[in-house]
Design a protein around this motif. Structure first.
Motif, PDB file in Angstrom:
ATOM      1  N   ILE A 222      32.598  82.102  55.463  1.00 45.99           N
ATOM      2  CA  ILE A 222      33.167  83.453  55.570  1.00 45.99           C
ATOM      3  C   ILE A 222      32.680  84.119  56.859  1.00 45.99           C
ATOM      4  CG2 ILE A 222      33.088  85.778  54.582  1.00 45.99           C
ATOM      5  CD1 ILE A 222      33.234  84.515  51.823  1.00 45.99           C
ATOM      6  N   ASN A 223      31.419  83.941  57.176  1.00 48.34           N
ATOM      7  CA  ASN A 223      30.896  84.482  58.429  1.00 48.34           C
ATOM      8  C   ASN A 223      31.611  83.873  59.627  1.00 48.34           C
ATOM      9  OD1 ASN A 223      29.106  86.002  56.976  1.00 48.34           O
ATOM     10  ND2 ASN A 223      27.344  84.673  57.326  1.00 48.34           N
ATOM     11  N   ALA A 224      31.908  82.575  59.533  1.00 57.73           N
ATOM     12  CA  ALA A 224      32.635  81.901  60.610  1.00 57.73           C
ATOM     13  C   ALA A 224      34.028  82.501  60.787  1.00 57.73           C
ATOM     14  CB  ALA A 224      32.731  80.402  60.332  1.00 57.73           C
ATOM     15  N   VAL A 225      34.674  82.834  59.670  1.00 59.85           N
ATOM     16  CA  VAL A 225      35.999  83.478  59.749  1.00 59.85           C
ATOM     17  C   VAL A 225      35.888  84.793  60.517  1.00 59.85           C
ATOM     18  CG1 VAL A 225      37.877  84.566  58.447  1.00 59.85           C
ATOM     19  CG2 VAL A 225      36.883  82.430  57.626  1.00 59.85           C
ATOM     20  N   TYR A 226      34.872  85.588  60.206  1.00 61.78           N
ATOM     21  CA  TYR A 226      34.674  86.869  60.909  1.00 61.78           C
ATOM     22  C   TYR A 226      34.589  86.664  62.425  1.00 61.78           C
ATOM     23  CZ  TYR A 226      33.468  89.229  56.476  1.00 61.78           C
ATOM     24  OH  TYR A 226      33.495  89.775  55.222  1.00 61.78           O
ATOM     25  N   TRP A 227      33.800  85.694  62.847  1.00 59.41           N
ATOM     26  CA  TRP A 227      33.627  85.462  64.289  1.00 59.41           C
ATOM     27  C   TRP A 227      34.894  84.892  64.922  1.00 59.41           C
ATOM     28  CZ3 TRP A 227      30.102  88.107  66.429  1.00 59.41           C
ATOM     29  CH2 TRP A 227      28.867  88.319  65.826  1.00 59.41           C
ATOM     30  N   ILE A 228      35.570  83.984  64.227  1.00 59.56           N
ATOM     31  CA  ILE A 228      36.764  83.334  64.791  1.00 59.56           C
ATOM     32  C   ILE A 228      37.877  84.342  65.043  1.00 59.56           C
ATOM     33  CG2 ILE A 228      38.648  81.721  64.275  1.00 59.56           C
ATOM     34  CD1 ILE A 228      36.520  79.975  62.807  1.00 59.56           C
ATOM     35  N   VAL A 229      38.054  85.292  64.119  1.00 58.14           N
ATOM     36  CA  VAL A 229      39.189  86.229  64.255  1.00 58.14           C
ATOM     37  C   VAL A 229      38.802  87.503  64.998  1.00 58.14           C
ATOM     38  CG1 VAL A 229      40.270  85.331  62.161  1.00 58.14           C
ATOM     39  CG2 VAL A 229      38.816  87.377  62.024  1.00 58.14           C
ATOM     40  N   ALA A 230      37.557  87.604  65.447  1.00 56.70           N
ATOM     41  CA  ALA A 230      37.106  88.844  66.102  1.00 56.70           C
ATOM     42  C   ALA A 230      37.955  89.201  67.313  1.00 56.70           C
ATOM     43  CB  ALA A 230      35.639  88.721  66.500  1.00 56.70           C
ATOM     44  N   HIS A 231      38.349  88.197  68.093  1.00 57.88           N
ATOM     45  CA  HIS A 231      39.148  88.493  69.289  1.00 57.88           C
ATOM     46  C   HIS A 231      40.556  88.964  68.912  1.00 57.88           C
ATOM     47  CE1 HIS A 231      41.371  87.795  73.083  1.00 57.88           C
ATOM     48  NE2 HIS A 231      40.233  88.201  73.624  1.00 57.88           N
ATOM     49  N   GLU A 232      41.139  88.346  67.896  1.00 53.04           N
ATOM     50  CA  GLU A 232      42.451  88.814  67.423  1.00 53.04           C
ATOM     51  C   GLU A 232      42.346  90.219  66.844  1.00 53.04           C
ATOM     52  OE1 GLU A 232      45.621  87.967  67.537  1.00 53.04           O
ATOM     53  OE2 GLU A 232      45.123  86.280  68.820  1.00 53.04           O
ATOM     54  N   LEU A 233      41.216  90.498  66.199  1.00 56.75           N
ATOM     55  CA  LEU A 233      40.986  91.857  65.692  1.00 56.75           C
ATOM     56  C   LEU A 233      40.999  92.847  66.841  1.00 56.75           C
ATOM     57  CD1 LEU A 233      40.123  93.838  63.410  1.00 56.75           C
ATOM     58  CD2 LEU A 233      37.747  93.262  63.981  1.00 56.75           C
ATOM     59  N   MET A 234      40.352  92.499  67.944  1.00 56.11           N
ATOM     60  CA  MET A 234      40.348  93.369  69.123  1.00 56.11           C
ATOM     61  C   MET A 234      41.769  93.618  69.625  1.00 56.11           C
ATOM     62  SD  MET A 234      37.151  91.930  71.381  1.00 56.11           S
ATOM     63  CE  MET A 234      37.685  92.883  72.806  1.00 56.11           C
TER      64      MET A 234
END
Length: 389
Positions: free
Chosen positions: A113-125
């Motif tokens: 789950i933590n990995a998901v947070y980091w992976i999508v962080a740029h798309e979130l931006m």
């Protein structure tokens, strides 16, 4: 190294980074005067109060037009009533927290789950730059899946209807219907919530006005579909958009692509015995998140927060050790889908190839086809659930 890994897996640290992104980008875009989407959103409420057409053009107030349902006027009201410099920031925070919470409910191991947070962080931006509600649409789809997993039919139905009455995308939550226990209870809950979301705006405004709004909404969506299907639109970053722009034929219809996509999407449902396997269900979640975006000609770059969550879930549930082709495909998606709209990607390539040919959709299409293949051909049993857990 251990300290760094500990920090990266600290859930509070990750939440802090996400909130900083929301606040910083909200503050930055507000002071640049670049928050047109938020202006559209807040005026949905103000126009409803004044009984104005929610889908007309108001160039003196904002560019473009509204395409959200009448119920959105109530959802945006708490933010619209505040000064813009506060409302914009709180809007960003609310969407970010909602998605953070939804991802946390996934039936995945803590570190995944933590990995998901980091992976999508740029798309979130990317989504935060334009004050996108698609952040919450992604949350709605994921949380619907999580609630169905836990047998919380009432709340899953609420989310499906909420997403549908706001932006239609929420209807894809019905893709998880076959995983529902007590199906009649779920259907009844959907009906009740649909009635609530349909009637509630009439309580605050007037039934006649809201009924007219629904008619106007339908017309605006039909018109939007036609406008999006062009060779120069910032939208249509989809399978159909790629085909139109690569071929140069703006008249290519959506229907053959949608029919083919729906057929492929539906094929895994034939594997009824696989429904009990967690990996199969997670693959369907990933498929749904990606399908929703790549087969919509309303998709634009910030919409890919939805699809890229699907890509990340697909990658993280693959059996370890990862195969070379899985890593290569994930990196390809990370570069072309997530990083291509930003300065992290060469501008010449972005402006002359990625944007003109809607190539942001390409890696997601390939991942989606791989997901369909895996759902159709992989062996699913109880031991494979360990990949997700």
């Amino acid at each position: 190294m251990n300290t760094i890994l500990k920090t990266l897996n600290n859930r509070k640290f990750i939440l802090g980074i996400w909130l900083l992104l929301a606040i910083f980008l909200g503050f930055k875009q507000y002071h640049k005067g670049s928050y047109n989407n938020y202006l559209i959103f807040k005026h949905v409420y103000h126009h409803a109060v004044e009984r104005l057409n929610l889908y007309a053009e108001y160039p003196q107030q904002y560019g473009d037009t509204n395409h959200y349902g009448p119920f959105f006027s109530l959802l945006i009201a708490p933010f619209a009533l505040l000064p813009d410099y506060i409302g914009t920031i709180l809007w960003q925070i609310a969407n970010t927290l909602f998605l953070f919470f939804a991802i946390q409910q996934l039936p995945l191991a803590f570190k995944k789950i933590n990995a998901v947070y980091w992976i999508v962080a740029h798309e979130l931006m990317t989504a935060l730059f334009s004050f996108q509600f698609n952040i919450s649409i992604a949350a709605i789809i994921i949380l619907t899946f999580a609630f169905i997993q836990r047998g919380k039919n009432f709340w899953a139905a609420m989310l499906i209807m909420l997403g549908t009455f706001v932006k239609l995308y929420g209807i894809v939550g019905l893709a998880f219907f076959f995983f529902v226990k007590k199906k009649w209870n779920f259907v009844l809950s959907c009906f009740c919530w649909a009635l609530i979301f349909f009637i509630l705006p009439m309580v605050f405004f007037s039934p006649t006005y809201i009924l007219q709004c629904y008619q106007d909404w339908y017309r605006s969506l039909a018109q939007k579909q036609q406008l999006n299907a062009s060779l120069t639109s910032m939208q249509d970053i989809s399978v159909m958009g790629m085909a139109r722009r690569i071929s140069g034929d703006v008249n290519l219809p959506n229907l053959p692509f949608l029919a083919g996509g729906l057929l492929l999407f539906a094929l895994p449902y034939l594997r009824i015995k696989a429904y009990a396997d967690l990996n199969f269900r997670l693959l369907l979640l990933a498929s749904t998140l990606i399908f929703t975006v790549i087969f919509s000609n309303s998709s634009e770059s910030p919409t890919y927060i939805i699809a890229f969550l699907g890509v990340s879930i697909w990658f993280l549930i693959q059996q370890r050790p990862f195969k070379i082709w899985q890593i290569a495909l994930f990196v390809f998606a990370l570069l072309l889908t997530s990083f291509s709209p930003s300065d992290l990607f060469p501008k010449f390539v972005r402006e002359n190839y990625i944007k003109p040919y809607s190539l942001k959709a390409l890696p997601c299409l390939i991942v989606w086809l791989v997901i369909i293949y895996q759902m159709m051909c992989s062996k699913f049993n109880q031991t494979e659930q360990l990949h997700a857990e």
